[in-house]
Scaffold this active site. Structure first.
Site, mmCIF file in Angstrom:
data_model
loop_
_atom_site.group_PDB
_atom_site.id
_atom_site.type_symbol
_atom_site.label_atom_id
_atom_site.label_comp_id
_atom_site.label_asym_id
_atom_site.label_seq_id
_atom_site.Cartn_x
_atom_site.Cartn_y
_atom_site.Cartn_z
ATOM 1 N N TYR A 144 0.839 -1.210 0.000
ATOM 2 C CA TYR A 144 0.000 0.000 0.000
ATOM 3 C C TYR A 144 0.872 1.258 0.000
ATOM 4 C CZ TYR A 144 -3.784 3.177 1.441
ATOM 5 O OH TYR A 144 -4.697 4.206 1.509
ATOM 6 N N ASP A 145 1.863 1.287 0.908
ATOM 7 C CA ASP A 145 2.705 2.487 1.037
ATOM 8 C C ASP A 145 3.426 2.782 -0.277
ATOM 9 O OD1 ASP A 145 1.933 1.839 3.574
ATOM 10 O OD2 ASP A 145 3.889 2.108 4.501
ATOM 11 N N GLY A 147 2.776 1.397 -3.177
ATOM 12 C CA GLY A 147 1.776 1.546 -4.243
ATOM 13 C C GLY A 147 1.317 2.994 -4.339
ATOM 14 N N VAL A 186 -8.847 0.755 13.672
ATOM 15 C CA VAL A 186 -8.976 0.821 15.116
ATOM 16 C C VAL A 186 -10.300 1.450 15.566
ATOM 17 C CG1 VAL A 186 -7.699 3.022 15.366
ATOM 18 C CG2 VAL A 186 -7.681 1.327 17.208
ATOM 19 N N ASN A 189 -13.127 -1.078 14.970
ATOM 20 C CA ASN A 189 -12.929 -2.231 15.858
ATOM 21 C C ASN A 189 -13.349 -1.906 17.290
ATOM 22 O OD1 ASN A 189 -11.909 -3.812 13.845
ATOM 23 N ND2 ASN A 189 -9.904 -4.132 14.756
ATOM 24 N N ASP A 272 4.318 -1.010 12.169
ATOM 25 C CA ASP A 272 3.245 -0.105 12.601
ATOM 26 C C ASP A 272 3.847 1.267 12.950
ATOM 27 O OD1 ASP A 272 0.685 0.655 13.497
ATOM 28 O OD2 ASP A 272 1.270 0.242 15.571
HETATM 29 N N1 UDP Z 1 -4.978 -1.012 16.337
HETATM 30 C C1 UDP Z 1 -5.289 -1.519 17.585
HETATM 31 N N2 UDP Z 1 -6.371 -2.352 17.686
HETATM 32 C C2 UDP Z 1 -7.152 -2.683 16.632
HETATM 33 C C3 UDP Z 1 -6.835 -2.149 15.364
HETATM 34 C C4 UDP Z 1 -5.731 -1.313 15.257
HETATM 35 O O1 UDP Z 1 -4.622 -1.239 18.578
HETATM 36 O O2 UDP Z 1 -8.119 -3.437 16.825
HETATM 37 C C5 UDP Z 1 -3.826 -0.108 16.232
HETATM 38 C C6 UDP Z 1 -2.879 -0.402 15.078
HETATM 39 O O3 UDP Z 1 -1.915 -1.355 15.434
HETATM 40 C C7 UDP Z 1 -2.275 0.965 14.830
HETATM 41 C C8 UDP Z 1 -3.434 1.926 15.139
HETATM 42 O O4 UDP Z 1 -4.320 1.191 15.960
HETATM 43 O O5 UDP Z 1 -1.224 1.225 15.730
HETATM 44 C C9 UDP Z 1 -4.164 2.414 13.900
HETATM 45 O O6 UDP Z 1 -4.478 1.286 13.136
HETATM 46 P P1 UDP Z 1 -5.457 1.323 11.903
HETATM 47 O O7 UDP Z 1 -5.476 -0.050 11.329
HETATM 48 O O8 UDP Z 1 -6.758 1.932 12.289
HETATM 49 O O9 UDP Z 1 -4.828 2.349 10.864
HETATM 50 P P2 UDP Z 1 -3.326 2.693 10.398
HETATM 51 O O10 UDP Z 1 -3.137 4.082 10.837
HETATM 52 O O11 UDP Z 1 -2.342 1.758 11.049
HETATM 53 O O12 UDP Z 1 -3.373 2.519 8.923
#
Ligand code: UDP
Length: 324
Positions: A144-145, A147, A186, A189, A272
């Site tokens: 993705y990055d 891309g 996040v 979720n 991450d």
């Molecule tokens: N994250 C988390 N729990 C979750 C989903 C994501 O702690 O259930 C963390 C993830 O590891 C990252 C941050 O939340 O550090 C943001 O993740 P997200 O997937 O929303 O977007 P990103 O900014 O990483 O693309």
């Protein structure tokens, strides 16, 4: 009446953008392969005679007679874009080429929905557009990055060598109603887990940070970028500079949903980013734009959306259970 093409128009940002464009009197063509976007996001827009959905993959060429193109199509959640990483890179790169070819043929402007992911795990904080980024080119996020970095490169090369009118926008974490419950990001979720009475899955110690922008603010920014004169190409950051740790986000979601905050710690994901916050000085100066919806207000609206959806689902379940 202006006709606008929105690729990825059935996704979170795309569907809100289509809605705004329709409300402002445009004819809207939404192009989406519905792989991560959803028909339900645009179902009520389909009632408008000025809206049409074309189910099509941006990896294949497309042609419509339009006055402007917003090119948003790509899976954007790490969970989704890592499922088929080769296809993710194809979508970012071929999708950009197909959007640029069309814009070049028609002589119309094309906006590239790029991402804060081009900054990788940043060593400069907050991130200004002049920062070239710190991306692992061979990691699980690179599909993705890289891309999107390649898409930006294509946009600027089509602009410099072929005179295509471009606008490159780097979108930071965006959330709001119409996120998928299984989006994997996040905000969705945590909300879904809290509403189901489950513990919130915090990756690592939760000290990593993000800056979350409410979708309406983001859409306003996209419209303003497109309406600037041709000399403004970007890249320009769009996002909310209100930075929070993931642990604080979890506590906030728990408080706003009225549940006891329980964490279920999970391993930190590879590559991450440790922190992320947009420097939006350029957007403020050139667009007169800054977010207006604070995190708590935006979360409340998003929680209300997921509450309504879960009620709708249980109503449907009861109905199905009562069938003979
Ligand atoms: N994250 C988390 N729990 C979750 C989903 C994501 O702690 O259930 C963390 C993830 O590891 C990252 C941050 O939340 O550090 C943001 O993740 P997200 O997937 O929303 O977007 P990103 O900014 O990483 O693309």
């Amino acid at each position: 009446m202006e006709t606008v093409l929105v690729t990825g128009g059935a996704g979170l940002i795309g569907s809100h953008l289509c809605e705004r464009l329709l409300a402002e009197g445009s004819e809207v063509i939404c192009l989406d392969n519905l792989s991560t976007g959803g028909r339900e996001n645009i179902s009520y827009l389909s009632e408008s005679p000025h809206f049409s959905l074309v189910v099509h993959d941006v990896c294949e060429p497309f042609h419509f007679d339009v006055d402007a193109i917003y090119h948003l199509a790509a899976p954007a959640s790490p969970v989704h874009y890592q499922k088929d990483p080769v296809q993710t890179t194809r979508t970012c790169v071929l999708g950009a080429i197909n959007a640029l070819e069309l814009a070049g043929r028609l002589g119309v402007p094309v906006l590239c929905a790029s991402t804060s992911e081009v900054y990788g795990d940043p060593e400069v904080h907050p991130q200004p557009e002049t920062y070239a980024g710190h991306v692992n080119p061979i990691g699980p996020r690179s599909c993705y990055d890289e891309g999107k970095r390649c898409a930006e490169s294509l946009f600027f090369d089509y602009h410099r060598s072929r005179g295509v009118g471009i606008k490159v926008v780097r979108i930071f974490n965006t959330y709001g109603p119409r996120m998928r419950a299984d989006d994997g990001r996040v905000v969705s979720n945590f909300i879904v887990q809290a509403l189901q009475g489950e513990s919130l899955t915090v990756h690592g110690d939760g000290h990593q940070t993000r800056s979350f922008c409410y979708v309406d603010d983001l859409v306003e920014g996209l419209l303003r970028v497109m309406r600037l004169d041709a000399s403004f190409t970007g890249p320009v950051n769009l996002g909310n500079p209100e930075e929070v740790s993931i642990a604080t986000l979890a506590e906030t979601v728990a408080r706003l949903t009225g549940v006891e905050c329980r964490f279920r710690h999970q391993a930190r994901l590879p590559d991450d980013p440790t922190c992320r916050r947009p420097d939006i000085s350029l957007a403020i100066a050139n667009l007169g734009w800054a977010p207006t919806v604070g995190l708590e207000a935006g979360l409340q609206r998003t929680i209300a959306y997921f509450r309504d959806r879960s009620k709708g689902r249980s109503r449907r379940r009861n109905y199905i259970a009562s069938l003979p």
